[in-house]
Each structure stands twice: as structure tokens, then as C-alpha cells.
Design a protein around this motif. Structure first.
Motif, PDB file in Angstrom:
ATOM      1  N   HIS A  99      37.553   4.557 -25.433  1.00  0.00           N
ATOM      2  CA  HIS A  99      38.187   5.022 -24.193  1.00  0.00           C
ATOM      3  C   HIS A  99      39.389   4.145 -23.829  1.00  0.00           C
ATOM      4  CE1 HIS A  99      38.648   6.703 -20.197  1.00  0.00           C
ATOM      5  NE2 HIS A  99      38.712   5.467 -19.733  1.00  0.00           N
ATOM      6  N   ILE A 100      40.556   4.800 -23.547  1.00  0.00           N
ATOM      7  CA  ILE A 100      41.738   4.098 -23.058  1.00  0.00           C
ATOM      8  C   ILE A 100      42.378   4.896 -21.933  1.00  0.00           C
ATOM      9  CG2 ILE A 100      42.277   2.915 -25.220  1.00  0.00           C
ATOM     10  CD1 ILE A 100      44.480   4.993 -25.663  1.00  0.00           C
ATOM     11  N   GLU A 101      43.104   4.200 -21.060  1.00  0.00           N
ATOM     12  CA  GLU A 101      43.840   4.806 -19.959  1.00  0.00           C
ATOM     13  C   GLU A 101      45.192   4.120 -19.859  1.00  0.00           C
ATOM     14  OE1 GLU A 101      41.628   4.074 -16.390  1.00  0.00           O
ATOM     15  OE2 GLU A 101      39.821   5.043 -17.142  1.00  0.00           O
ATOM     16  N   SER A 102      46.133   4.765 -19.222  1.00  0.00           N
ATOM     17  CA  SER A 102      47.430   4.153 -18.988  1.00  0.00           C
ATOM     18  C   SER A 102      47.323   3.133 -17.869  1.00  0.00           C
ATOM     19  CB  SER A 102      48.448   5.228 -18.616  1.00  0.00           C
ATOM     20  OG  SER A 102      49.676   4.635 -18.258  1.00  0.00           O
ATOM     21  N   ALA A 103      48.018   2.026 -18.011  1.00  0.00           N
ATOM     22  CA  ALA A 103      48.040   1.004 -16.962  1.00  0.00           C
ATOM     23  C   ALA A 103      49.148   1.294 -15.956  1.00  0.00           C
ATOM     24  CB  ALA A 103      48.235  -0.378 -17.566  1.00  0.00           C
ATOM     25  N   GLN A 104      50.001   2.286 -16.247  1.00  0.00           N
ATOM     26  CA  GLN A 104      51.088   2.645 -15.347  1.00  0.00           C
ATOM     27  C   GLN A 104      50.524   3.411 -14.153  1.00  0.00           C
ATOM     28  OE1 GLN A 104      54.171   1.625 -15.886  1.00  0.00           O
ATOM     29  NE2 GLN A 104      53.488   0.666 -17.784  1.00  0.00           N
ATOM     30  N   PRO A 105      51.124   3.238 -12.974  1.00  0.00           N
ATOM     31  CA  PRO A 105      50.655   4.013 -11.823  1.00  0.00           C
ATOM     32  C   PRO A 105      50.896   5.499 -12.040  1.00  0.00           C
ATOM     33  CG  PRO A 105      52.640   2.783 -11.274  1.00  0.00           C
ATOM     34  CD  PRO A 105      52.224   2.362 -12.651  1.00  0.00           C
ATOM     35  N   LYS A 106      50.086   6.301 -11.425  1.00  0.00           N
ATOM     36  CA  LYS A 106      50.210   7.753 -11.555  1.00  0.00           C
ATOM     37  C   LYS A 106      51.566   8.222 -11.022  1.00  0.00           C
ATOM     38  CE  LYS A 106      45.912   8.556 -12.835  1.00  0.00           C
ATOM     39  NZ  LYS A 106      45.621   8.535 -14.201  1.00  0.00           N
ATOM     40  N   ALA A 107      52.113   9.260 -11.646  1.00  0.00           N
ATOM     41  CA  ALA A 107      53.385   9.820 -11.195  1.00  0.00           C
ATOM     42  C   ALA A 107      53.188  10.439  -9.816  1.00  0.00           C
ATOM     43  CB  ALA A 107      53.866  10.882 -12.179  1.00  0.00           C
ATOM     44  N   PRO A 108      54.237  10.439  -8.992  1.00  0.00           N
ATOM     45  CA  PRO A 108      54.088  11.011  -7.651  1.00  0.00           C
ATOM     46  C   PRO A 108      53.677  12.477  -7.724  1.00  0.00           C
ATOM     47  CG  PRO A 108      56.387  10.495  -8.135  1.00  0.00           C
ATOM     48  CD  PRO A 108      55.572   9.972  -9.259  1.00  0.00           C
ATOM     49  N   THR A 109      52.809  12.861  -6.824  1.00  0.00           N
ATOM     50  CA  THR A 109      52.343  14.243  -6.822  1.00  0.00           C
ATOM     51  C   THR A 109      53.332  15.116  -6.059  1.00  0.00           C
ATOM     52  OG1 THR A 109      51.058  13.847  -4.833  1.00  0.00           O
ATOM     53  CG2 THR A 109      49.928  13.573  -6.942  1.00  0.00           C
TER      54      THR A 109
END
Length: 191
Positions: A99-109
């Protein structure tokens, strides 16, 4: 200059090569080599012997456990790690759990805005390969409509296009029609 011994500076020898040992697989001499992953030691008998080892050990000092986080796949604790493409979040039970995820914040909704080109998809915030945010139809590849600025669900007062975008200029923010044929710009918006 005539006092310098030319034997010390031959182009085919590396200064550290003499310090390396022998290959544990075949007994051949280990040589300093380079690859896109960095320097490594490889066997001089290469196609016959494929032994190699990294010249420098990986630095695990950048890895940090994230207390209070749980892997959604196996339940172990998550870690912040350094990879080839930058920082990422991965499971501490690697390689058992991948399992991996991006460490970048989520893009604005974005608000629920229907795509004005196909009237089927919704505009969603995306990230370009350079890290810029743009807004594109989620029905891609059937619809390739995209705008670079944040969309608003307001029709253009001049041409009637179903959305406007918030454009940042040196003077401030304005509502602008994204259609190239339309030149509509609103007055400056308050922040």
C-alpha cells in the motif's frame, strides 16, 4: 608540469578501483560502474556473472513513522518515505503489504459543475506533471474539455457560455469567460 607522473591519471582507471574486493559469485574483480539509480560495484565478468551491489547504502534517515495512522489494507502503521519520485506514504509492513499513497496534499475540490462541452461529465481538479492545478472533464477521453483557472457555475452575460473562470491578474481577481471568441471580464473581485 613535467614532474607529474602520467601513470597516476589514466582515463580508464578509477582512483578507488584498487580498494574493491573480488566477486563472491565467481571470484572476478569488482569494478566501479554507474547507472540511472546511482553508482554501484559490478563484476568485471559481466555477461557471465551478474553480481552487483550498491556503492552507497540507502539512507533510511528520511523515513519517519506516522503515529496514529493505519494502513487500510493490513492495519499496520504508515510511514513517510523517500522514493525515486519524491516523498510518499507507505505501509511499514513493506514488502508484505504494497500500500502507498501520495504525500502531496489533495488538489482543491471544485463545486459540482457540469462540463459545458459534453454536458455529461463534471469538472474535476487535476494536477499536471509540473504540479499545476487545472480543471478537466471527468469523462476523459471522450471529452477533453479543460480550463486552467478555477471554474464558476455562472453563465457568461455576453455570450451565454455556461461557466466563467476566476482569473488572477496583477490588478486582482476577475471573472472571465473561458471562450476565446468572447472578451468578457468582470470588475475586480473582493478577496
Amino acid at each position: 608540469m613535467s614532474k607529474i607522473d602520467p601513470k597516476l591519471f589514466t582515463a580508464h582507471e578509477h582512483a578507488l578501483e584498487k580498494e574493491y574486493d573480488v566477486c563472491p559469485k565467481c571470484g572476478g574483480e569488482l569494478q566501479h560502474r554507474n547507472s540511472k539509480s546511482g553508482p554501484f560495484l559490478g563484476c568485471s565478468q559481466y555477461p557471465r556473472c551478474d553480481y552487483s551491489r550498491p556503492l552507497h547504502q540507502q539512507d533510511h534517515s528520511l523515513e519517519k513513522r506516522l503515529p496514529g495512522t493505519v494502513c487500510p489494507e493490513c492495519g499496520e502503521e504508515l510511514m513517510l518515505r523517500q522514493g525515486r519520485y519524491g516523498m510518499f506514504i507507505g505501509c511499514s509492513a513493506f514488502p508484505t503489504c504494497q500500500h502507498i499513497e501520495s504525500a502531496q496534499p489533495k488538489a482543491p475540490t471544485t463545486p459540482d459543475i457540469t462540463c459545458p462541452a459534453c454536458n455529461k461529465g463534471k469538472l474535476a481538479a487535476r494536477q499536471s506533471r509540473y504540479g499545476k492545478t487545472f480543471y478537466a472533464c471527468d469523462a476523459y477521453p471522450k471529452c477533453s474539455y479543460a480550463v486552467n483557472d478555477q471554474p464558476l457555475a455562472k453563465p457568461c452575460p455576453e455570450c451565454g457560455w455556461t461557466l466563467l473562470v476566476v482569473k488572477k491578474t496583477a490588478a486582482g481577481k476577475r471573472e472571465v469567460c473561458p471562450q476565446k471568441s468572447c472578451k468578457y471580464k468582470s470588475a475586480l473581485l473582493a478577496d
